[in-house]
Scaffold this motif. Structure first.
Motif, PDB file in Angstrom:
ATOM      1  N   LYS A  59       0.819  -1.228   0.000  1.00 58.64           N
ATOM      2  CA  LYS A  59       0.000   0.000   0.000  1.00 58.64           C
ATOM      3  C   LYS A  59       0.845   1.268   0.000  1.00 58.64           C
ATOM      4  O   LYS A  59       0.532   2.250  -0.676  1.00 58.64           O
ATOM      5  CB  LYS A  59      -0.932   0.010   1.211  1.00 58.64           C
ATOM      6  N   ALA A  60       1.919   1.259   0.783  1.00 58.83           N
ATOM      7  CA  ALA A  60       2.773   2.460   0.832  1.00 58.83           C
ATOM      8  C   ALA A  60       3.412   2.714  -0.535  1.00 58.83           C
ATOM      9  O   ALA A  60       3.512   3.856  -0.990  1.00 58.83           O
ATOM     10  CB  ALA A  60       3.843   2.303   1.911  1.00 58.83           C
ATOM     11  N   GLY A  61       3.821   1.634  -1.189  1.00 61.67           N
ATOM     12  CA  GLY A  61       4.422   1.783  -2.520  1.00 61.67           C
ATOM     13  C   GLY A  61       3.428   2.301  -3.534  1.00 61.67           C
ATOM     14  O   GLY A  61       3.754   3.139  -4.374  1.00 61.67           O
ATOM     15  N   GLN A  62       2.179   1.807  -3.436  1.00 63.12           N
ATOM     16  CA  GLN A  62       1.144   2.283  -4.364  1.00 63.12           C
ATOM     17  C   GLN A  62       0.876   3.766  -4.153  1.00 63.12           C
ATOM     18  O   GLN A  62       0.694   4.529  -5.114  1.00 63.12           O
ATOM     19  CB  GLN A  62      -0.149   1.488  -4.170  1.00 63.12           C
ATOM     20  N   LEU A  63       0.864   4.176  -2.888  1.00 61.92           N
ATOM     21  CA  LEU A  63       0.645   5.603  -2.620  1.00 61.92           C
ATOM     22  C   LEU A  63       1.818   6.430  -3.141  1.00 61.92           C
ATOM     23  O   LEU A  63       1.625   7.507  -3.725  1.00 61.92           O
ATOM     24  CB  LEU A  63       0.447   5.827  -1.108  1.00 61.92           C
ATOM     25  N   LEU A  64       3.029   5.930  -2.962  1.00 58.87           N
ATOM     26  CA  LEU A  64       4.191   6.655  -3.488  1.00 58.87           C
ATOM     27  C   LEU A  64       4.073   6.823  -5.009  1.00 58.87           C
ATOM     28  O   LEU A  64       4.325   7.903  -5.551  1.00 58.87           O
ATOM     29  CB  LEU A  64       5.485   5.903  -3.133  1.00 58.87           C
ATOM     30  N   ASP A  65       3.671   5.761  -5.685  1.00 62.87           N
ATOM     31  CA  ASP A  65       3.499   5.846  -7.144  1.00 62.87           C
ATOM     32  C   ASP A  65       2.456   6.907  -7.503  1.00 62.87           C
ATOM     33  O   ASP A  65       2.630   7.666  -8.458  1.00 62.87           O
ATOM     34  CB  ASP A  65       3.088   4.481  -7.719  1.00 62.87           C
ATOM     35  N   LYS A  66       1.375   6.970  -6.717  1.00 55.05           N
ATOM     36  CA  LYS A  66       0.326   7.972  -6.988  1.00 55.05           C
ATOM     37  C   LYS A  66       0.863   9.387  -6.789  1.00 55.05           C
ATOM     38  O   LYS A  66       0.544  10.299  -7.544  1.00 55.05           O
ATOM     39  CB  LYS A  66      -0.854   7.762  -6.036  1.00 55.05           C
ATOM     40  N   ILE A  67       1.669   9.552  -5.745  1.00 53.79           N
ATOM     41  CA  ILE A  67       2.247  10.876  -5.467  1.00 53.79           C
ATOM     42  C   ILE A  67       3.090  11.326  -6.657  1.00 53.79           C
ATOM     43  O   ILE A  67       2.992  12.466  -7.113  1.00 53.79           O
ATOM     44  CB  ILE A  67       3.074  10.835  -4.156  1.00 53.79           C
ATOM     45  N   PHE A  68       3.907  10.422  -7.170  1.00 54.76           N
ATOM     46  CA  PHE A  68       4.711  10.768  -8.351  1.00 54.76           C
ATOM     47  C   PHE A  68       3.827  11.037  -9.569  1.00 54.76           C
ATOM     48  O   PHE A  68       4.050  11.995 -10.316  1.00 54.76           O
ATOM     49  CB  PHE A  68       5.726   9.657  -8.663  1.00 54.76           C
ATOM     50  N   PHE A 157       7.522  13.206   3.953  1.00 52.07           N
ATOM     51  CA  PHE A 157       6.944  12.174   4.826  1.00 52.07           C
ATOM     52  C   PHE A 157       6.959  10.822   4.115  1.00 52.07           C
ATOM     53  O   PHE A 157       6.822  10.750   2.892  1.00 52.07           O
ATOM     54  CB  PHE A 157       5.487  12.511   5.176  1.00 52.07           C
ATOM     55  N   HIS A 158       7.083   9.757   4.912  1.00 51.51           N
ATOM     56  CA  HIS A 158       7.009   8.403   4.352  1.00 51.51           C
ATOM     57  C   HIS A 158       5.542   8.100   4.009  1.00 51.51           C
ATOM     58  O   HIS A 158       4.642   8.454   4.772  1.00 51.51           O
ATOM     59  CB  HIS A 158       7.531   7.395   5.384  1.00 51.51           C
ATOM     60  N   PRO A 159       5.273   7.430   2.874  1.00 48.40           N
ATOM     61  CA  PRO A 159       3.871   7.150   2.527  1.00 48.40           C
ATOM     62  C   PRO A 159       3.138   6.306   3.573  1.00 48.40           C
ATOM     63  O   PRO A 159       1.922   6.425   3.719  1.00 48.40           O
ATOM     64  CB  PRO A 159       3.953   6.430   1.176  1.00 48.40           C
ATOM     65  N   SER A 160       3.850   5.462   4.315  1.00 53.10           N
ATOM     66  CA  SER A 160       3.145   4.677   5.339  1.00 53.10           C
ATOM     67  C   SER A 160       2.626   5.603   6.453  1.00 53.10           C
ATOM     68  O   SER A 160       1.589   5.341   7.060  1.00 53.10           O
ATOM     69  CB  SER A 160       4.021   3.564   5.917  1.00 53.10           C
ATOM     70  N   TYR A 161       3.311   6.710   6.701  1.00 57.25           N
ATOM     71  CA  TYR A 161       2.818   7.707   7.659  1.00 57.25           C
ATOM     72  C   TYR A 161       1.572   8.393   7.092  1.00 57.25           C
ATOM     73  O   TYR A 161       0.596   8.629   7.811  1.00 57.25           O
ATOM     74  CB  TYR A 161       3.935   8.719   7.938  1.00 57.25           C
ATOM     75  N   LEU A 162       1.598   8.668   5.793  1.00 56.18           N
ATOM     76  CA  LEU A 162       0.433   9.307   5.168  1.00 56.18           C
ATOM     77  C   LEU A 162      -0.785   8.390   5.206  1.00 56.18           C
ATOM     78  O   LEU A 162      -1.918   8.852   5.356  1.00 56.18           O
ATOM     79  CB  LEU A 162       0.749   9.685   3.715  1.00 56.18           C
ATOM     80  N   THR A 177       2.693  17.063   1.818  1.00 59.37           N
ATOM     81  CA  THR A 177       3.410  16.244   0.830  1.00 59.37           C
ATOM     82  C   THR A 177       3.076  16.689  -0.588  1.00 59.37           C
ATOM     83  O   THR A 177       3.933  16.667  -1.478  1.00 59.37           O
ATOM     84  CB  THR A 177       3.060  14.751   1.047  1.00 59.37           C
ATOM     85  N   TRP A 178       1.848  17.112  -0.801  1.00 60.58           N
ATOM     86  CA  TRP A 178       1.456  17.646  -2.113  1.00 60.58           C
ATOM     87  C   TRP A 178       2.290  18.896  -2.440  1.00 60.58           C
ATOM     88  O   TRP A 178       2.774  19.069  -3.549  1.00 60.58           O
ATOM     89  CB  TRP A 178      -0.048  17.909  -2.095  1.00 60.58           C
ATOM     90  N   GLN A 179       2.493  19.754  -1.431  1.00 63.55           N
ATOM     91  CA  GLN A 179       3.334  20.946  -1.666  1.00 63.55           C
ATOM     92  C   GLN A 179       4.766  20.501  -1.993  1.00 63.55           C
ATOM     93  O   GLN A 179       5.418  21.058  -2.879  1.00 63.55           O
ATOM     94  CB  GLN A 179       3.384  21.870  -0.429  1.00 63.55           C
ATOM     95  N   ASP A 180       5.234  19.488  -1.257  1.00 61.82           N
ATOM     96  CA  ASP A 180       6.627  19.035  -1.438  1.00 61.82           C
ATOM     97  C   ASP A 180       6.844  18.434  -2.823  1.00 61.82           C
ATOM     98  O   ASP A 180       7.850  18.701  -3.472  1.00 61.82           O
ATOM     99  CB  ASP A 180       7.008  18.007  -0.357  1.00 61.82           C
ATOM    100  N   ILE A 181       5.909  17.621  -3.279  1.00 65.35           N
ATOM    101  CA  ILE A 181       6.115  16.973  -4.576  1.00 65.35           C
ATOM    102  C   ILE A 181       6.012  18.001  -5.714  1.00 65.35           C
ATOM    103  O   ILE A 181       6.717  17.902  -6.725  1.00 65.35           O
ATOM    104  CB  ILE A 181       5.156  15.754  -4.765  1.00 65.35           C
ATOM    105  N   LYS A 182       5.179  19.013  -5.526  1.00 66.74           N
ATOM    106  CA  LYS A 182       5.111  20.086  -6.547  1.00 66.74           C
ATOM    107  C   LYS A 182       6.439  20.851  -6.590  1.00 66.74           C
ATOM    108  O   LYS A 182       6.925  21.208  -7.654  1.00 66.74           O
ATOM    109  CB  LYS A 182       3.958  21.042  -6.241  1.00 66.74           C
ATOM    110  N   GLU A 183       7.015  21.082  -5.409  1.00 63.87           N
ATOM    111  CA  GLU A 183       8.306  21.771  -5.339  1.00 63.87           C
ATOM    112  C   GLU A 183       9.401  20.911  -5.996  1.00 63.87           C
ATOM    113  O   GLU A 183      10.259  21.423  -6.720  1.00 63.87           O
ATOM    114  CB  GLU A 183       8.646  22.063  -3.866  1.00 63.87           C
ATOM    115  N   ILE A 184       9.364  19.611  -5.731  1.00 66.18           N
ATOM    116  CA  ILE A 184      10.347  18.707  -6.357  1.00 66.18           C
ATOM    117  C   ILE A 184      10.201  18.758  -7.877  1.00 66.18           C
ATOM    118  O   ILE A 184      11.187  18.854  -8.606  1.00 66.18           O
ATOM    119  CB  ILE A 184      10.159  17.271  -5.810  1.00 66.18           C
ATOM    120  N   ARG A 185       8.969  18.736  -8.358  1.00 61.35           N
ATOM    121  CA  ARG A 185       8.740  18.786  -9.804  1.00 61.35           C
ATOM    122  C   ARG A 185       9.241  20.126 -10.385  1.00 61.35           C
ATOM    123  O   ARG A 185       9.811  20.170 -11.469  1.00 61.35           O
ATOM    124  CB  ARG A 185       7.258  18.597 -10.104  1.00 61.35           C
TER     125      ARG A 185
END
Ligand code: SF4
Length: 191
Positions: A59-68, A157-162, A177-185
């Motif tokens: 589940k954590a990996g699936q969420l990480l994939d969604k975040i990306f 944050f780690h996706p398992s925490y999310l 985390t949404w703010q962070d991934i937008k900043e990374i992009r």
């Protein structure tokens, strides 16, 4: 690049440098695509990672994939993914200092070979390994730090925490985390 990584991987797959080799099903070396732009470093394999031999499954990996995916990135095309510790600690306990020390050479080699421009530090254990002077993921997330070989490192944050914190309200871990991934992009697009 690939040959060097394969040599390190081969050594790691047979590694017996610490006690974690005794109960592992698989060494979890990496997933995603080797590249010199974007690397994500997580903590240690859990149950499914150990079974599958890949980091961030379940589940954590699936969420990480969604975040990306939200910012148009994918592990198949854009991100190299690994952990600070390559074998699963029993009952998912935190890795011991001697285990972290023993395993560190593999992560260091992965970074040295790929020289990624951005390193995403995923969760507290990875933060503790790569930025030991920082006092916890809540304070460090979303900030840029200088990393090895001229890289920029950003903790998230780690996706398992999310998964344990479901709110999407402003200021919640998911929202941050949404703010962070937008900043990374944003920074990724400048590379
Ligand atoms: S955790 Fe790292 S150092 Fe320990 S046995 Fe596995 S690969 Fe080797």
């Amino acid at each position: 690049m690939f040959e060097e990584l394969e040599t390190v991987k081969k050594k790691c797959l047979g590694c017996q440098k610490c006690n974690l080799c005794q109960n592992r099903t698989n060494v979890v070396f990496s997933d995603g695509i080797p590249n010199n732009k974007l690397m994500l470093v997580g903590e240690a394999p859990g149950y499914w990672e150990d079974i599958k031999g890949k980091p961030f499954v379940g589940k954590a990996g699936q969420l990480l994939d969604k975040i990306f995916e939200c910012v148009g990135l994918s592990r198949e095309k854009d991100v190299y993914i690994c952990n600070t510790i390559k074998c699963r600690p029993p009952e998912n306990r935190n890795p011991l200092p001697e285990e972290k020390l023993a395993c560190r050479e593999y992560l260091d080699k992965q970074i040295e070979i790929l020289k990624p421009k951005i390193i995403i530090i995923c969760g507290n254990i990875a933060l503790n390994s790569l930025l030991p002077e920082e006092r916890g993921i809540t304070r460090a997330r979303g900030k840029w730090f200088d990393g090895p070989f001229g890289s920029k490192m950003i903790p998230i944050f780690h996706p398992s925490y999310l998964l344990r914190n479901d709110s999407r309200e402003k200021g919640s871990p998911k929202w941050l985390t949404w703010q962070d991934i937008k900043e990374i992009r944003r920074v990724y697009d400048t590379l």
